[in-house]
Design a protein around this motif. Structure first.
Motif, PDB file in Angstrom:
ATOM      1  N   GLY A 123       1.006  -1.427  -0.168  1.00  0.00           N
ATOM      2  CA  GLY A 123      -0.101   0.138   0.010  1.00  0.00           C
ATOM      3  C   GLY A 123       0.650   1.353   0.085  1.00  0.00           C
ATOM      4  O   GLY A 123       0.251   2.435  -0.015  1.00  0.00           O
ATOM      5  N   LEU A 124       2.147   1.121  -0.085  1.00  0.00           N
ATOM      6  CA  LEU A 124       2.975   2.583   0.039  1.00  0.00           C
ATOM      7  C   LEU A 124       3.988   2.362  -1.078  1.00  0.00           C
ATOM      8  O   LEU A 124       4.179   1.261  -1.830  1.00  0.00           O
ATOM      9  CB  LEU A 124       3.740   2.534   1.386  1.00  0.00           C
ATOM     10  CG  LEU A 124       2.749   2.638   2.615  1.00  0.00           C
ATOM     11  CD1 LEU A 124       3.780   2.415   3.782  1.00  0.00           C
ATOM     12  CD2 LEU A 124       1.923   3.919   2.724  1.00  0.00           C
ATOM     13  N   GLU A 153      -0.374  -5.400  -0.979  1.00  0.00           N
ATOM     14  CA  GLU A 153      -1.042  -4.915  -2.192  1.00  0.00           C
ATOM     15  C   GLU A 153      -0.043  -3.685  -2.654  1.00  0.00           C
ATOM     16  O   GLU A 153       0.078  -2.942  -1.999  1.00  0.00           O
ATOM     17  CB  GLU A 153      -2.252  -4.606  -2.179  1.00  0.00           C
ATOM     18  CG  GLU A 153      -3.337  -5.924  -1.736  1.00  0.00           C
ATOM     19  CD  GLU A 153      -4.722  -5.451  -1.777  1.00  0.00           C
ATOM     20  OE1 GLU A 153      -5.417  -6.188  -1.769  1.00  0.00           O
ATOM     21  OE2 GLU A 153      -5.015  -4.278  -1.957  1.00  0.00           O
ATOM     22  N   CYS A 188      -4.447  -0.810  -3.930  1.00  0.00           N
ATOM     23  CA  CYS A 188      -4.996  -0.130  -2.592  1.00  0.00           C
ATOM     24  C   CYS A 188      -4.459   1.163  -2.460  1.00  0.00           C
ATOM     25  O   CYS A 188      -3.521   1.587  -2.018  1.00  0.00           O
ATOM     26  CB  CYS A 188      -4.203  -1.002  -1.467  1.00  0.00           C
ATOM     27  SG  CYS A 188      -4.611  -0.874  -0.109  1.00  0.00           S
ATOM     28  N   ASP A 189      -5.502   2.175  -2.783  1.00  0.00           N
ATOM     29  CA  ASP A 189      -5.132   3.478  -2.942  1.00  0.00           C
ATOM     30  C   ASP A 189      -5.791   4.393  -1.851  1.00  0.00           C
ATOM     31  O   ASP A 189      -7.005   3.918  -1.572  1.00  0.00           O
ATOM     32  CB  ASP A 189      -5.482   4.088  -4.320  1.00  0.00           C
ATOM     33  CG  ASP A 189      -4.830   3.701  -5.468  1.00  0.00           C
ATOM     34  OD1 ASP A 189      -5.532   3.484  -6.604  1.00  0.00           O
ATOM     35  OD2 ASP A 189      -3.813   3.227  -5.138  1.00  0.00           O
ATOM     36  N   PRO A 190      -4.935   5.384  -1.216  1.00  0.00           N
ATOM     37  CA  PRO A 190      -5.838   6.133  -0.025  1.00  0.00           C
ATOM     38  C   PRO A 190      -6.714   7.000  -0.629  1.00  0.00           C
ATOM     39  O   PRO A 190      -7.701   7.450   0.180  1.00  0.00           O
ATOM     40  CB  PRO A 190      -4.526   6.828   0.459  1.00  0.00           C
ATOM     41  CG  PRO A 190      -3.445   6.971  -0.595  1.00  0.00           C
ATOM     42  CD  PRO A 190      -3.743   5.712  -1.329  1.00  0.00           C
ATOM     43  N   ASP A 192      -8.855   9.096  -4.540  1.00  0.00           N
ATOM     44  CA  ASP A 192      -9.445   8.861  -5.636  1.00  0.00           C
ATOM     45  C   ASP A 192      -8.435   8.791  -6.791  1.00  0.00           C
ATOM     46  O   ASP A 192      -7.769   9.907  -6.784  1.00  0.00           O
ATOM     47  CB  ASP A 192     -10.427   9.980  -5.887  1.00  0.00           C
ATOM     48  CG  ASP A 192     -11.380   9.691  -7.002  1.00  0.00           C
ATOM     49  OD1 ASP A 192     -12.184  10.660  -7.273  1.00  0.00           O
ATOM     50  OD2 ASP A 192     -11.043   8.445  -7.443  1.00  0.00           O
TER      51      ASP A 192
ATOM     52  N   LYS B 211      -1.784   4.790   3.622  1.00  0.00           N
ATOM     53  CA  LYS B 211      -2.020   3.495   3.057  1.00  0.00           C
ATOM     54  C   LYS B 211      -3.486   3.371   2.577  1.00  0.00           C
ATOM     55  O   LYS B 211      -4.151   3.724   3.862  1.00  0.00           O
ATOM     56  CB  LYS B 211      -1.473   2.464   4.052  1.00  0.00           C
ATOM     57  CG  LYS B 211      -1.393   1.108   3.403  1.00  0.00           C
ATOM     58  CD  LYS B 211      -0.692   0.224   4.402  1.00  0.00           C
ATOM     59  CE  LYS B 211      -1.264  -1.030   4.447  1.00  0.00           C
ATOM     60  NZ  LYS B 211      -0.377  -2.238   5.274  1.00  0.00           N
ATOM     61  N   GLY B 212      -3.805   2.796   1.928  1.00  0.00           N
ATOM     62  CA  GLY B 212      -5.437   2.679   1.604  1.00  0.00           C
ATOM     63  C   GLY B 212      -6.097   1.681   2.358  1.00  0.00           C
ATOM     64  O   GLY B 212      -5.434   0.891   2.749  1.00  0.00           O
ATOM     65  N   GLU B 213      -7.335   1.604   2.231  1.00  0.00           N
ATOM     66  CA  GLU B 213      -8.041   0.475   3.070  1.00  0.00           C
ATOM     67  C   GLU B 213      -8.056  -0.612   2.100  1.00  0.00           C
ATOM     68  O   GLU B 213      -8.565  -0.407   0.827  1.00  0.00           O
ATOM     69  CB  GLU B 213      -9.461   0.810   3.216  1.00  0.00           C
ATOM     70  CG  GLU B 213      -9.754   1.752   4.408  1.00  0.00           C
ATOM     71  CD  GLU B 213      -9.072   1.163   5.829  1.00  0.00           C
ATOM     72  OE1 GLU B 213      -9.015   1.918   6.776  1.00  0.00           O
ATOM     73  OE2 GLU B 213      -9.512  -0.085   5.766  1.00  0.00           O
ATOM     74  N   THR B 214      -7.537  -2.000   2.506  1.00  0.00           N
ATOM     75  CA  THR B 214      -7.574  -2.804   1.615  1.00  0.00           C
ATOM     76  C   THR B 214      -9.014  -3.353   1.249  1.00  0.00           C
ATOM     77  O   THR B 214      -9.953  -3.489   2.156  1.00  0.00           O
ATOM     78  CB  THR B 214      -6.735  -3.948   2.037  1.00  0.00           C
ATOM     79  OG1 THR B 214      -7.134  -4.941   1.068  1.00  0.00           O
ATOM     80  CG2 THR B 214      -7.342  -4.261   3.370  1.00  0.00           C
ATOM     81  N   SER B 215      -9.569  -3.919   0.198  1.00  0.00           N
ATOM     82  CA  SER B 215     -10.789  -4.311  -0.024  1.00  0.00           C
ATOM     83  C   SER B 215     -10.970  -5.801   0.107  1.00  0.00           C
ATOM     84  O   SER B 215     -11.780  -6.336  -0.393  1.00  0.00           O
ATOM     85  CB  SER B 215     -11.236  -3.745  -1.451  1.00  0.00           C
ATOM     86  OG  SER B 215     -10.409  -4.378  -2.509  1.00  0.00           O
ATOM     87  N   GLU B 325     -25.795 -14.642 -23.533  1.00  0.00           N
ATOM     88  CA  GLU B 325     -25.355 -15.657 -22.796  1.00  0.00           C
ATOM     89  C   GLU B 325     -24.868 -15.436 -21.314  1.00  0.00           C
ATOM     90  O   GLU B 325     -24.859 -16.286 -20.351  1.00  0.00           O
ATOM     91  CB  GLU B 325     -23.993 -16.091 -23.560  1.00  0.00           C
ATOM     92  CG  GLU B 325     -23.998 -17.148 -24.209  1.00  0.00           C
ATOM     93  CD  GLU B 325     -23.976 -16.553 -25.634  1.00  0.00           C
ATOM     94  OE1 GLU B 325     -24.629 -17.092 -26.682  1.00  0.00           O
ATOM     95  OE2 GLU B 325     -23.787 -15.271 -25.853  1.00  0.00           O
ATOM     96  N   ILE B 328     -29.067 -16.455 -18.932  1.00  0.00           N
ATOM     97  CA  ILE B 328     -30.041 -17.331 -19.900  1.00  0.00           C
ATOM     98  C   ILE B 328     -31.468 -16.983 -19.433  1.00  0.00           C
ATOM     99  O   ILE B 328     -32.161 -17.004 -20.421  1.00  0.00           O
ATOM    100  CB  ILE B 328     -29.490 -18.808 -19.871  1.00  0.00           C
ATOM    101  CG1 ILE B 328     -28.150 -18.547 -20.273  1.00  0.00           C
ATOM    102  CG2 ILE B 328     -30.309 -19.600 -20.791  1.00  0.00           C
ATOM    103  CD1 ILE B 328     -27.610 -19.987 -20.528  1.00  0.00           C
ATOM    104  N   VAL B 364     -14.541   7.157  -3.804  1.00  0.00           N
ATOM    105  CA  VAL B 364     -14.559   7.458  -4.970  1.00  0.00           C
ATOM    106  C   VAL B 364     -16.211   7.812  -5.629  1.00  0.00           C
ATOM    107  O   VAL B 364     -16.361   8.936  -6.419  1.00  0.00           O
ATOM    108  CB  VAL B 364     -14.494   6.372  -6.259  1.00  0.00           C
ATOM    109  CG1 VAL B 364     -14.697   6.615  -7.648  1.00  0.00           C
ATOM    110  CG2 VAL B 364     -13.079   5.791  -5.868  1.00  0.00           C
ATOM    111  N   SER B 367     -16.844  11.653  -4.374  1.00  0.00           N
ATOM    112  CA  SER B 367     -16.237  12.571  -5.152  1.00  0.00           C
ATOM    113  C   SER B 367     -17.188  12.785  -6.549  1.00  0.00           C
ATOM    114  O   SER B 367     -17.403  13.660  -7.093  1.00  0.00           O
ATOM    115  CB  SER B 367     -14.813  12.566  -5.488  1.00  0.00           C
ATOM    116  OG  SER B 367     -14.758  11.440  -6.312  1.00  0.00           O
ATOM    117  N   GLU B 391     -15.441   1.196 -26.981  1.00  0.00           N
ATOM    118  CA  GLU B 391     -13.859   1.479 -27.242  1.00  0.00           C
ATOM    119  C   GLU B 391     -13.319   0.531 -28.254  1.00  0.00           C
ATOM    120  O   GLU B 391     -12.429   0.705 -28.927  1.00  0.00           O
ATOM    121  CB  GLU B 391     -13.010   1.534 -25.856  1.00  0.00           C
ATOM    122  CG  GLU B 391     -12.102   2.427 -25.773  1.00  0.00           C
ATOM    123  CD  GLU B 391     -11.562   2.210 -24.193  1.00  0.00           C
ATOM    124  OE1 GLU B 391     -12.012   2.922 -23.294  1.00  0.00           O
ATOM    125  OE2 GLU B 391     -10.700   1.347 -24.439  1.00  0.00           O
TER     126      GLU B 391
END
Lengths: 406, 584
Positions: A123-124, A153, A188-190, A192, B211-215, B325, B328, B364, B367, B391
């Motif tokens: 994450g860093l 990640e 894994c981003d802090p 947007d 560090k972001g939150e892991t999903s 597909e 169905i 996300v 925003s 695309e």
């Protein structure tokens, strides 16, 4: 009725045991060359030369303005997904050794450009090296064993932010790029990543990526919006091609092209005979060095920025190597045998094989000793000499000068 | 995350932003309670100045009223100490009352304030990392300092000093230079770092990365040990993720810890509870648990709630890339199998997955909604139009390139040497050209007819000899320079280089009076370095050493730095010279 996609025959994907190719645990690289009925591997070899031909047709030799002074940041993914063993011996090992080749090739072909390395894990992001034109710094960092440790990640946003910050020091007349090698399908981003994308567009940084697993929409979008390239590497050769495609300087787009004057110094090499003098970069006594023309400080190696006054110092061969990208050799035209009077290839001197006769002795024992009964010669538009396929490729990829025109 | 329009406006402090507001009663007067980034303030209805204000630094503790009674919140604050008083001031307390008719709404409003205040209370500070509402992760303790550091401030702040230490410990070359220049007293610390700000900045930015939150889905596995007991590890990180995933557990934590139940006991009961062990084998849990049974009831109630979903932000787009597909049974029609209340036992799981996705996408979404809210209808139409563009079916746009316009390309390859006698090689047949280079020799006697090999051999060996002499490793030691002299040489060089570096950095910037002054002072300091050089040479001349010509040698060694100083001085004089009209 309904057409079920799963039922359609997809023989090309089936592996040896009847399943799909990706189900195979071992890659049977010898399967690529198939013997035909008489036991000769002719057709596979011709397949190789067809590949070479295709590559030469795709070469870009237009005379356009290119960004020769480049500052690039290479981002390496050090997350747990890089431990997958689909590239031998594992993705991270293959990536780091390929990056060593990339760094030396890049510094060789772009001597006045600078490079820096960023790694992302858990994450860093962390800057492994600073922007510099000396390949040994970067190769040393790539060979460092602690870079094989993987965790967590990756975070693309943090890596891009760190890269952008490092590129802020680059002068405005240079091209700024970030090249990423990623293996993870997630990031894994802090915050947007859209904000980062807008910031990248404002700073005119071009992001390219080589992905080792699959196409990820978010990554592809970032690359497309900033004007870079996104490629997915199918195997090791593919990865090498995709990465090496970033080595030649890219053409400038019409919106960005500004003609600036750049101040550079051409230092004189001096050796002080029997007395050592201190150098400005390491503060050690050395016998030989280059004297900066503006501040008279001694630096040890070129190309570099003077440590005291900040002037970019290059030597004439470095600039000549860069110019070579601006004046590429023109592609040779394919002609039939009848138009060319010469008996032998101008480049290597080996006689043409006419009418299907193999040459008496192959030049080397490799598979490239296929008889040249293909009847196409390649003619240089300048000197009108004829060359064979191998010489054509050699001239355009390594020599960069036509032997007939010189 | 500010409200679009607070019910009553309040005079704000500079730099203040309101986070939450709600209508409350205090001392039987109705008004609005605001929580901002600086304080908790309550204004009477219709007034703009805050009647009650608690700065966040002074906030000490909070208590909530029990269920079933009125919805109240008691806030304790320590007033700032009156100067000259020895005894610690008594804490002040304020009680706010939510009088909304719907109790659920009142509780929700109160919860907003409680959740913001709980990490700030003095007891909550210790558990802040476990129950924290912030997004900072493990390196938060370090990165929080550097985010505010202004690099280059003189005198250097505490954080900057720490940053410098870190950079020096990581970078060996820099540490060597630092040692030779600063530790030996030649240059002050601030001056050393003033030209190397970019290194500090990179390090600071790196430590600021959050560090972001892991999903990833939270896996709460237990390891069973030999004795039949179970062992689980709950780190602060995992505790934070549990709170994010299950807000009821967070509420239970805030309510019960630390007054009713200790933290360790809380987690022990959590692991042992049925809430945690749903879906596992029956022997795992130990029976009823007052706290967590309530949690599971709350959660079941929330998930089985068959209220209508929030349709305000539904994207009403049809997926054009979807084919038959994909689905169905229903084809492209809306999915009738997803109607609620048909299969009640599957619904909670589906709702849990949906809630989880909402949680992951929250930053996300927020925003995006903000953008949509501010820009109105036009972007929505554009979004609809964009969604119809596939695309893969578009041609890649070709970039416009700039032609390289050079008048005469051949001039770049013309060498300055006047030797134009190189023959026109194009005319030659390659065979003839090669024939000139052909050499025939007898493999048995290779050197026959080669001319004077002896001369060649002597030339080559003397060249090799010279080269080895030049590159022998101990050349510097052989000069027998005494240690103090060589240290003095190093000092002169180091000091001179640093000063020159400062000078050139200043000269590159546009002129201004104080820059000129600084440059002048640097040039004046050159005199000191020159003196040092002269002293060193004099000392070398007088010193005893195996090398007789030490003085002259040292003078030659210091010549380059003296030359650089001279050049620097001349550049400064050109820079500082009064501009004449003809110079642009």
């Amino acid at each position: 009725d309904y057409i079920d996609i799963d039922d359609t025959e997809t023989e090309g994907l089936k592996g040896a045991s009847g399943g799909y190719a990706w189900e195979e645990e071992y890659k049977r690289s010898w399967d690529v060359i198939q013997e035909d009925a008489s036991g000769s591997i002719q057709s596979s070899v011709e397949g190789f030369s067809d590949q070479l031909k295709r590559r030469r047709r795709l070469r870009d030799t237009a005379a356009v303005q290119r960004g020769i002074i480049r500052h690039i940041v290479v981002v390496v993914d050090q997350s747990e997904s890089m431990a997958v063993r689909d590239l031998v011996p594992s993705r991270i090992h293959a990536t780091l050794s390929l990056l060593e080749t990339f760094v030396s090739e890049f510094v060789d072909q772009n001597p006045i450009s600078q490079l820096s390395l960023v790694a992302t894990k858990d994450g860093l992001a962390e800057a492994l090296t600073e922007l510099s034109g000396n390949p040994m710094d970067h190769i040393g960092a790539l060979r460092d064993k602690s870079n094989r440790d993987l965790a967590g990640e990756p975070s693309l946003q943090n890596a891009l932010e760190l890269g952008m910050h490092g590129l802020r020091r680059a002068p405005a007349h240079g091209l700024r790029e970030i090249i990423c090698v990623f293996g993870s399908l997630t990031t894994c981003d802090p915050g947007d990543i859209e904000q980062t994308l807008q910031a990248l567009k404002r700073a005119e940084v071009r992001v390219s990526m080589v992905h080792l697993a699959a196409e990820v929409f978010a990554f592809k979008r970032i690359c497309r919006e900033t004007g870079g390239r996104f490629a997915v590497a199918v195997d090791a050769d593919n990865m090498k091609d995709a990465l090496m495609a970033s080595v030649p300087p890219p053409p400038l787009s019409a919106s960005r092209a500004t003609a600036d004057m750049v101040q550079m110094g051409f230092p004189i090499k001096t050796s002080s005979g029997s007395l050592p003098t201190p150098c400005a970069c390491h503060h050690q006594l050395t016998f030989a060095g280059h004297i900066c023309p503006r501040c008279r400080a001694k630096v040890c190696s070129l190309p570099t920025d003077c440590d005291v006054c900040g002037l970019p110092l290059v030597s004439a061969p470095h600039l000549a190597r860069s110019y070579r990208h601006l004046f590429p050799e023109e592609n040779y035209a394919e002609t039939a045998a009848a138009n060319v009077p010469a008996r032998a290839c101008f480049g290597c001197g080996v006689e043409w094989a006419d009418g299907g006769k193999a040459p008496p002795s192959p030049r080397n024992g490799s598979a490239a000793a296929a008889p040249r009964h293909t009847q196409t010669r390649y003619q240089c538009p300048g000197c009108k000499q004829a060359f064979c396929l191998e010489c054509d490729i050699f001239v355009h990829e390594s020599l960069h000068n036509c032997p007939g025109c010189v | 995350s500010t409200l679009a329009a607070a019910p009553f406006t309040m005079l704000l402090l500079p730099g203040e932003a309101i986070k939450h507001s709600s209508e409350t009663t205090y001392n039987d007067g109705s008004g609005t309670l605001h929580f901002t980034n600086k304080r908790l303030a309550w204004c009477r209805a219709g007034e703009e100045a805050a009647a009650v204000e608690v700065l966040l630094e002074n906030f000490r503790d909070q208590q909530v009223s029990k269920r079933g009674k009125k919805v109240m919140l008691k806030v304790e604050a320590a007033p700032p100490a009156a100067p000259g008083s020895a005894a610690p001031p008594r804490p002040l307390s304020y009680i706010f009352h939510w009088k909304q008719e719907d109790e659920a709404v009142a509780i929700a409003e109160r919860w907003k304030f409680v959740s913001e205040l709980s990490p700030l209370s003095s007891k909550g500070a210790a558990e802040a990392t476990a129950a924290g509402t912030g997004a900072a992760a493990a390196p938060a303790a370090v990165s929080a300092e550097y985010s505010k550091v202004r690099i280059g401030a003189v005198p250097a702040s505490v954080e900057e000093v720490k940053l410098r230490q870190e950079v020096l410990s990581k970078n060996g070359d820099l540490a060597k230079v630092h040692k030779s220049l600063v530790i030996s007293g030649l240059i002050s610390e601030d001056e050393f770092w003033s030209t190397r700000k970019h290194i500090l900045e990179t390090s600071a930015i790196q430590s600021q990365l959050r560090k972001g939150e892991t999903s990833a889905w939270l896996e709460l596995t237990r390891m069973s040990q030999e004795t039949g007991n179970f062992k689980s590890t709950i780190t602060p990180n995992i505790a934070r993720r549990i709170f994010r995933e299950y807000p009821q557990v967070k509420r239970a934590y805030i309510d019960n810890v630390p007054h009713k139940v200790g933290e360790k006991t809380f987690w022990k009961r959590f692991v042992a509870s049925q809430f945690f062990n749903r879906g596992r084998t029956a022997d795992a849990y130990k029976g009823r648990d007052s706290i967590f049974d309530k949690c599971s009831l709350e959660e079941d109630a929330a998930l089985s709630d068959s209220r209508e979903a929030n349709y305000a932000f539904l994207a009403r787009l049809l997926d054009l890339t979807r084919t038959e597909e994909d689905s169905i049974e229903t084809g492209n029609a809306p999915d009738f199998t997803m109607r609620p209340s048909i299969a009640d036992n599957k619904l909670p799981l589906i709702r849990r997955f949906n809630n989880r996705s909402l949680l992951v996408l929250q930053p996300v979404l927020a925003s995006k909604r903000r953008r949509a809210a501010t820009h109105g209808a036009a972007p929505v139409d554009r979004a609809l139009a964009d969604a119809t563009v596939l695309e893969d079916l578009e041609l890649a746009p070709s970039e416009k390139r700039v032609r390289l316009n050079i008048h005469d390309r051949t001039r770049y390859f013309v060498s300055l040497a006047k030797d134009e006698s190189a023959a026109d090689a194009r005319a030659a047949d390659p065979e003839a050209a090669r024939a000139a280079l052909r050499v025939s020799f007898d493999i048995a006697r290779p050197l026959d007819g080669c001319g004077d090999t002896y001369k060649t051999m002597t030339t080559m060996s003397s060249a090799a000899h010279r080269r080895t002499l030049q590159t022998r490793p101990n050349r510097i030691q052989e000069l027998h320079i005494p240690d103090d002299i060589s240290a003095a040489i190093g000092e002169c060089h180091g000091a001179g280089t640093e000063m020159l570096r400062h000078l050139w950095a200043l000269l590159r910037l546009p002129q201004s009076p104080d820059r000129r002054q600084k440059a002048e002072s640097i040039v004046a300091a050159f005199e000191g370095v020159n003196k040092h050089i002269r002293e060193t040479i004099a000392r070398a001349g007088a010193a005893e050493s195996k090398n007789a010509k030490l003085g002259a040698m040292v003078e030659k060694m210091l010549l380059p730095i003296a030359e650089s100083l001279r050049v620097g001085r001349r550049a400064f004089e050109a820079y500082a010279a009064p501009r004449t009209a003809s110079v642009v």
